[in-house]
Design a protein around this motif. Structure first.
Motif: not given
Length: 150
Positions: A95-105
């Motif tokens: 599974a993957q998660w995009h941390d929009a706050k830090n723009n990291q995947l």
């Protein structure tokens, strides 16, 4: 492999190793050193497996208690070709998660599963407990999957 069988094997390794060490301590001959070394190998193997299981369970509990729960997007079910038992490879959920706050995947992989979970994860959000200060420490929660009987 049955969980009860694995538990029995690791405790047998530890007990046999401890028995060899005790037996070697009572010997006063040249056989004491090889028996001690063999006992140490057996006891270390059993103890190491038991210790790793304890550590892994403790890590999971700490992440469940103090980690940040996120819901990652299901990507795929993969075969873990790095491990083979009796000619079979376990499955893992990716599974993957995009941390929009830090723009990291971030990509997360579950623990090994000895059945194909594909029918139970399609289109789901996968719960993952993450240590946000060190995202490489995570636990993919697979408790929503059915338990294998048998």
């Amino acid at each position: 492999m049955n969980h009860k069988v694995i538990t029995l094997i690791k405790w047998l390794f530890l007990a046999i190793g401890a028995g060899m060490l005790v037996g070697a301590a009572s010997l006063h001959s040249s056989a004491a050193l090889p028996l001690s070394l063999l006992g140490l190998v057996f006891a270390s193997t059993g103890g190491g497996i038991i210790g790793y299981g304890w550590w892994s369970t403790k890590k999971e509990a700490l992440l469940r208690q103090h980690g940040h729960l996120i819901h990652a997007d299901f990507q795929q079910v993969e075969l873990n070709k790095a491990l083979e038992v009796n000619g079979a490879n376990p499955f893992r959920i990716v599974a993957q998660w995009h941390d929009a706050k830090n723009n990291q995947l971030f990509v997360f992989k579950s623990a090994n599963l000895w059945f194909d979970p594909s029918n139970f994860v399609q289109g789901r959000k996968i719960p993952v407990y993450v240590d946000l200060s060190k995202p490489s420490r995570y636990h993919v929660d697979t408790s929503f999957l059915p338990k294998v009987h048998g």
